[in-house]
Design an enzyme around this catalytic site. Structure first.
Site, PDB file in Angstrom:
ATOM      1  N   CYS A   2     -18.107  -8.510  13.670  1.00  0.00           N
ATOM      2  CA  CYS A   2     -19.212  -9.094  14.401  1.00  0.00           C
ATOM      3  C   CYS A   2     -18.664  -9.587  15.735  1.00  0.00           C
ATOM      4  O   CYS A   2     -17.513 -10.024  15.822  1.00  0.00           O
ATOM      5  CB  CYS A   2     -19.888 -10.266  13.710  1.00  0.00           C
ATOM      6  SG  CYS A   2     -20.592  -9.859  12.122  1.00  0.00           S
ATOM      7  N   ARG A  27     -16.814  -4.151  17.461  1.00  0.00           N
ATOM      8  CA  ARG A  27     -16.640  -5.101  16.363  1.00  0.00           C
ATOM      9  C   ARG A  27     -17.693  -4.952  15.276  1.00  0.00           C
ATOM     10  O   ARG A  27     -17.642  -5.618  14.240  1.00  0.00           O
ATOM     11  CB  ARG A  27     -16.696  -6.536  16.899  1.00  0.00           C
ATOM     12  CG  ARG A  27     -15.666  -6.833  17.955  1.00  0.00           C
ATOM     13  CD  ARG A  27     -15.791  -8.243  18.428  1.00  0.00           C
ATOM     14  NE  ARG A  27     -15.390  -9.187  17.415  1.00  0.00           N
ATOM     15  CZ  ARG A  27     -14.144  -9.578  17.207  1.00  0.00           C
ATOM     16  NH1 ARG A  27     -13.176  -9.117  17.957  1.00  0.00           N
ATOM     17  NH2 ARG A  27     -13.867 -10.433  16.262  1.00  0.00           N
ATOM     18  N   TRP A  76     -21.775  -6.709  11.950  1.00  0.00           N
ATOM     19  CA  TRP A  76     -21.236  -5.787  10.947  1.00  0.00           C
ATOM     20  C   TRP A  76     -21.547  -6.455   9.620  1.00  0.00           C
ATOM     21  O   TRP A  76     -20.973  -7.485   9.282  1.00  0.00           O
ATOM     22  CB  TRP A  76     -19.734  -5.614  11.143  1.00  0.00           C
ATOM     23  CG  TRP A  76     -19.133  -4.611  10.198  1.00  0.00           C
ATOM     24  CD1 TRP A  76     -19.093  -3.252  10.358  1.00  0.00           C
ATOM     25  CD2 TRP A  76     -18.486  -4.886   8.950  1.00  0.00           C
ATOM     26  NE1 TRP A  76     -18.476  -2.671   9.283  1.00  0.00           N
ATOM     27  CE2 TRP A  76     -18.089  -3.642   8.403  1.00  0.00           C
ATOM     28  CE3 TRP A  76     -18.214  -6.042   8.232  1.00  0.00           C
ATOM     29  CZ2 TRP A  76     -17.432  -3.528   7.188  1.00  0.00           C
ATOM     30  CZ3 TRP A  76     -17.556  -5.932   7.018  1.00  0.00           C
ATOM     31  CH2 TRP A  76     -17.164  -4.690   6.506  1.00  0.00           C
ATOM     32  N   ASN A 102     -19.488 -15.241  13.387  1.00  0.00           N
ATOM     33  CA  ASN A 102     -18.583 -14.157  13.000  1.00  0.00           C
ATOM     34  C   ASN A 102     -17.707 -14.716  11.893  1.00  0.00           C
ATOM     35  O   ASN A 102     -17.082 -15.754  12.071  1.00  0.00           O
ATOM     36  CB  ASN A 102     -17.736 -13.755  14.227  1.00  0.00           C
ATOM     37  CG  ASN A 102     -16.574 -12.854  13.860  1.00  0.00           C
ATOM     38  OD1 ASN A 102     -16.651 -12.110  12.892  1.00  0.00           O
ATOM     39  ND2 ASN A 102     -15.505 -12.921  14.632  1.00  0.00           N
ATOM     40  N   GLY A 103     -17.685 -14.035  10.731  1.00  0.00           N
ATOM     41  CA  GLY A 103     -16.866 -14.527   9.620  1.00  0.00           C
ATOM     42  C   GLY A 103     -17.659 -14.509   8.331  1.00  0.00           C
ATOM     43  O   GLY A 103     -18.698 -13.850   8.239  1.00  0.00           O
ATOM     44  N   GLU A 485      -2.428   9.526   7.365  1.00  0.00           N
ATOM     45  CA  GLU A 485      -3.115   9.085   8.583  1.00  0.00           C
ATOM     46  C   GLU A 485      -4.031  10.190   9.125  1.00  0.00           C
ATOM     47  O   GLU A 485      -5.142   9.909   9.589  1.00  0.00           O
ATOM     48  CB  GLU A 485      -2.072   8.648   9.630  1.00  0.00           C
ATOM     49  CG  GLU A 485      -2.604   8.264  10.995  1.00  0.00           C
ATOM     50  CD  GLU A 485      -3.622   7.132  10.996  1.00  0.00           C
ATOM     51  OE1 GLU A 485      -3.826   6.482   9.966  1.00  0.00           O
ATOM     52  OE2 GLU A 485      -4.256   6.920  12.047  1.00  0.00           O
ATOM     53  N   LYS A 489      -8.010   9.737   9.656  1.00  0.00           N
ATOM     54  CA  LYS A 489      -8.696   9.976  10.940  1.00  0.00           C
ATOM     55  C   LYS A 489      -9.892  10.897  10.716  1.00  0.00           C
ATOM     56  O   LYS A 489     -10.972  10.651  11.214  1.00  0.00           O
ATOM     57  CB  LYS A 489      -7.759  10.632  11.974  1.00  0.00           C
ATOM     58  CG  LYS A 489      -6.774   9.716  12.648  1.00  0.00           C
ATOM     59  CD  LYS A 489      -7.359   8.768  13.649  1.00  0.00           C
ATOM     60  CE  LYS A 489      -7.697   7.455  13.059  1.00  0.00           C
ATOM     61  NZ  LYS A 489      -6.713   6.462  12.819  1.00  0.00           N
ATOM     62  N   GLU A 492     -12.766   9.148   8.652  1.00  0.00           N
ATOM     63  CA  GLU A 492     -13.493   8.028   9.262  1.00  0.00           C
ATOM     64  C   GLU A 492     -14.405   8.459  10.408  1.00  0.00           C
ATOM     65  O   GLU A 492     -15.434   7.821  10.636  1.00  0.00           O
ATOM     66  CB  GLU A 492     -12.568   6.890   9.674  1.00  0.00           C
ATOM     67  CG  GLU A 492     -11.645   7.162  10.812  1.00  0.00           C
ATOM     68  CD  GLU A 492     -10.729   5.984  11.110  1.00  0.00           C
ATOM     69  OE1 GLU A 492     -11.123   4.834  10.912  1.00  0.00           O
ATOM     70  OE2 GLU A 492      -9.600   6.233  11.563  1.00  0.00           O
ATOM     71  N   HIS A 508       0.795  18.276  -9.424  1.00  0.00           N
ATOM     72  CA  HIS A 508       0.613  17.320 -10.521  1.00  0.00           C
ATOM     73  C   HIS A 508      -0.847  16.908 -10.687  1.00  0.00           C
ATOM     74  O   HIS A 508      -1.127  15.853 -11.237  1.00  0.00           O
ATOM     75  CB  HIS A 508       1.495  16.088 -10.303  1.00  0.00           C
ATOM     76  CG  HIS A 508       2.952  16.414 -10.313  1.00  0.00           C
ATOM     77  ND1 HIS A 508       3.624  16.787 -11.456  1.00  0.00           N
ATOM     78  CD2 HIS A 508       3.858  16.486  -9.312  1.00  0.00           C
ATOM     79  CE1 HIS A 508       4.890  17.052 -11.156  1.00  0.00           C
ATOM     80  NE2 HIS A 508       5.055  16.880  -9.854  1.00  0.00           N
ATOM     81  N   LYS A 607     -13.856  -2.356  14.649  1.00  0.00           N
ATOM     82  CA  LYS A 607     -12.496  -2.309  15.197  1.00  0.00           C
ATOM     83  C   LYS A 607     -11.612  -3.416  14.653  1.00  0.00           C
ATOM     84  O   LYS A 607     -10.404  -3.258  14.556  1.00  0.00           O
ATOM     85  CB  LYS A 607     -12.595  -2.417  16.727  1.00  0.00           C
ATOM     86  CG  LYS A 607     -11.302  -2.190  17.455  1.00  0.00           C
ATOM     87  CD  LYS A 607     -10.961  -0.732  17.507  1.00  0.00           C
ATOM     88  CE  LYS A 607      -9.625  -0.453  18.134  1.00  0.00           C
ATOM     89  NZ  LYS A 607      -9.097   0.836  17.669  1.00  0.00           N
TER      90      LYS A 607
HETATM   91  C1  F6R Z   1      -8.429   3.310  11.382  1.00  0.00           C
HETATM   92  C2  F6R Z   1      -8.242   1.916  11.701  1.00  0.00           C
HETATM   93  C3  F6R Z   1      -8.154   0.959  10.580  1.00  0.00           C
HETATM   94  C4  F6R Z   1      -7.236  -0.205  10.952  1.00  0.00           C
HETATM   95  C5  F6R Z   1      -7.283  -1.279   9.872  1.00  0.00           C
HETATM   96  C6  F6R Z   1      -6.315  -2.398  10.178  1.00  0.00           C
HETATM   97  O1  F6R Z   1      -8.521   4.080  12.533  1.00  0.00           O
HETATM   98  O2  F6R Z   1      -8.194   1.540  12.840  1.00  0.00           O
HETATM   99  O3  F6R Z   1      -7.734   1.567   9.399  1.00  0.00           O
HETATM  100  O4  F6R Z   1      -5.939   0.279  11.100  1.00  0.00           O
HETATM  101  O5  F6R Z   1      -8.574  -1.786   9.771  1.00  0.00           O
HETATM  102  O6  F6R Z   1      -6.609  -2.963  11.413  1.00  0.00           O
HETATM  103  P1  F6R Z   1      -5.526  -3.695  12.284  1.00  0.00           P
HETATM  104  O7  F6R Z   1      -4.516  -2.684  12.690  1.00  0.00           O
HETATM  105  O8  F6R Z   1      -6.278  -4.253  13.441  1.00  0.00           O
HETATM  106  O9  F6R Z   1      -4.927  -4.756  11.417  1.00  0.00           O
END
Ligand code: F6R
Length: 612
Positions: A2, A27, A76, A102-103, A485, A489, A492, A508, A607
């Site tokens: 948020c 956010r 969010w 926010n929280g 990773e 990517k 998501e 397996h 984010k």
């Molecule tokens: C994926 C992504 C998330 C963050 C995760 C941790 O692209 O960005 O998986 O890596 O939410 O966030 P941070 O790095 O801000 O602790």
């Protein structure tokens, strides 16, 4: 998650609030709203993206929009669906008080039943409305907004950043925070509040960070800050680090593509002044560990979430390879709910691009109590996590707007290389490997540029595979985290069901899923595990899976079984994750873009994840 924003001054608040919210969309973006102070508090809300609020404001009465003080929110969802009723701002029972939050209020159910017993009723399913009602309840007793907020937060448990207004306290915003970010932008005859810098950087470069539990009373000409015990605080005014330029797409269709293309410079930037050449000792003044402390470290724990966790997994390979110190990597959310073993000889590395991730913050607070040295690797040197660090490695990737982490991941990898080299040199270990890695790191930016120049080819492959519903990524050794990773990517941003496996694990269980509908992408770096991955690819080929190779070496054997391949420059195994992931980022980007997905703001994500 948020985003919140507040303004009080001489300008029209609505423009500042809406522009601020547009810079906080990373956010959260499932609903939004603003409250403007006139004779009454007028609230405007919309579900869905911010553009829906913009549209609904076009239909609003101009007179109601003409206000010099206001607060805004982009949500969010945590409690309740992303509907208009659940969107912020929320109000007290009389509608005199408006609150953005926010929280998460953890004890909202108890507080709600306390208020219901007093005759209060609720319109939303949110925890935030409960906080707004509680502040209203306290206001009826104290007749002063700051005192009401102070009394209310004493009864709340959880995490919050609040901005609150009362219709009778003209031009005043009361703000407070606990385990959620909030800064006050300092202007001339006007002041700003925001969850993050991009929301206000256009207007001011000066800001005050609130500490946990502090309350601020903000008017156009005055910012008063109070400590939790009621005494006046003197927080320093800091200069903000971001340039507005960083927020532009610079001609790219999406921020994600721009950020992937920034990676060569991110690497150059982070290595500059640290690695001069492969023969000189590394310079890493940010590590506050004495040689004696470093020598006493007998165990390393890396804690992080999501993409940062994958960087940590690469870090384990590098650190163990160069230093021989046992290194464990664990998701923060798992680390915090078991009896972890850490002491003063344990080095704990927390990795987080945002520096705000609630799970990682909780984990780091726990280990600090055990006396472990805490090293934080983050892209936000002013963040909560950075402030908890004993040593801080600022990855300096510049602001990352796209929700999917790309350049911050590469920058995290670079910090882990630098730190592993620093430890190895201090401990006099692995001189040859250290020299090799330094050499490879120094040549990495030009190799990344070579990979980026293959963009069109990767785009063609992406188009070909965009209709598949499932994907498997395989790799071994130091690129196993790259497979994880790459799959993250893809899922998501395209919502394709993609999973990363250690290639040796395929037989397996996952092999049962293989047929012509399941593409398998294999990361093949000429090195220790190359032939082994090739054997795993043969097994997949025998089950009719379509194979895509990402390799720095292609021979006839490959050509016989791979449907498609992307050839990358030659690179040593130990540094290859940084190059390989760039291919996978581009592949995910082009698939999502081809499918018409909202690349920079994928559904359900944000984010920074400030809730546990
Ligand atoms: C994926 C992504 C998330 C963050 C995760 C941790 O692209 O960005 O998986 O890596 O939410 O966030 P941070 O790095 O801000 O602790």
């Amino acid at each position: 998650m948020c985003g919140i924003v507040g303004y009080t001054g001489f300008q029209n608040a609505i423009h500042i609030l809406m522009d601020g919210l547009s810079h906080l969309e990373y956010r959260g973006y499932d609903s939004s709203g603003i409250a403007l102070e006139k004779d009454e508090i007028n609230i405007f809300k919309a579900s869905g993206k911010l553009v829906n609020l913009v549209e609904s404001l076009k239909k609003a009465d101009d007179d109601k929009l003409d206000a010099k003080t206001g607060i805004g929110h982009i949500r969010w969802a945590t409690h309740g669906l992303p509907t208009v009723e659940n969107a912020h701002p929320h109000t007290s029972s009389t509608g005199d008080i408006a609150l953005v939050h926010n929280g998460i209020i953890e004890n909202y159910k108890e507080v709600k039943s306390f208020l219901e017993n007093k005759g209060y009723s609720f319109k939303s399913q949110t925890d935030t409305e409960v906080a707004a009602m509680l502040i209203g309840y306290e206001y009826d007793i104290h007749k002063d907004l700051k005192t009401a907020v102070e009394a209310a937060i004493k009864q709340l448990k959880g995490a919050w950043a609040f901005c609150v207004m009362h219709k009778n306290e003209k031009g005043t915003i009361v703000a407070t925070r606990k385990n959620a970010p909030l800064l006050i932008g300092v202007g001339e005859g006007e002041n700003f509040l925001a969850s993050d810098i991009p929301a206000i950087i256009k207007h001011t470069k000066r800001a005050i960070y609130l500490n946990d539990g502090q309350i601020a009373k903000v008017t156009p000409d005055l910012i008063e800050i109070f400590n939790p015990d009621g005494t006046i605080a003197q927080n320093k005014v800091e200069v903000l680090p971001f340039e507005p330029m960083a927020l532009s797409k610079m001609g790219y269709k999406h921020f994600m593509l721009k950020e992937i293309h920034e990676q060569p410079d991110v690497v150059r930037n982070i290595l500059q002044n640290k690695i001069k050449d492969e023969f000189s000792k590394i310079l890493l003044s940010d590590v506050n560990l004495s040689e004696k402390q470093l020598k006493d470290i007998n165990r390393i724990q890396i804690i992080a979430c999501g993409t940062s966790l994958h960087a940590g997994l690469v870090g384990k390979y590098i650190i163990e390879e160069l230093t021989g110190i046992p290194t464990d990597v664990e998701p923060s959310s798992e680390y915090i709910y078991r009896s972890t073993i850490a002491d003063k000889n344990t080095l704990v590395i927390g990795i987080s691009q945002s520096g705000e991730t609630a799970d990682t913050i909780t984990a780091i607070k726990q280990v600090k109590e055990k006396g472990s040295h805490v090293l934080i690797i983050t892209n936000r040197k002013e963040s909560l996590l950075a402030r908890l660090s004993d040593s801080l490695l600022h990855v300096n990737a510049g602001i990352e707007v796209s929700v999917a982490a790309t350049k911050s991941y590469i920058a995290q990898l670079m910090s882990l290389y630098l730190f592993a080299i620093y430890m190895a040199e201090t401990l006099n270990k692995s001189a040859d490997k250290v020299q090799e890695i330094k050499h490879e790191l120094l040549t990495l930016p030009s190799k990344l540029e070579a990979v980026l120049s293959e963009g069109m080819k990767i785009r063609e492959i992406a188009k070909k595979y965009s209709s598949f519903k499932n994907f498997i990524f395989i790799a071994r050794g130091i690129n196993y985290p790259t497979a994880l990773e790459g799959a993250l990517k893809l899922k998501e941003i395209s919502y394709i069901n993609a999973t990363g496996y250690a290639a040796g694990e395929l037989k397996h269980g996952p092999i049962a899923m293989l047929d012509e509908t399941m593409p398998v992408l294999a990361i093949m770096n000429k090195g220790l595990v190359y032939d082994k991955v090739m054997s795993n690819c043969e097994e997949a080929f025998a089950r009719q899976a379509r194979l895509i190779g990402v390799a720095n070496h292609i021979d006839d054997k490959h050509k016989a079984i791979f449907n498609d391949y992307i050839l990358i420059p030659d690179i040593s195994d130990l540094v290859s994750p940084a190059l390989n992931i760039t291919v996978l980022q581009l592949l995910a980007y082009h698939i999502a873009e081809y499918l018409g997905k909202d690349v920079d703001q994928p559904r359900n994500l944000a984010k920074s994840v400030t809730v546990e």
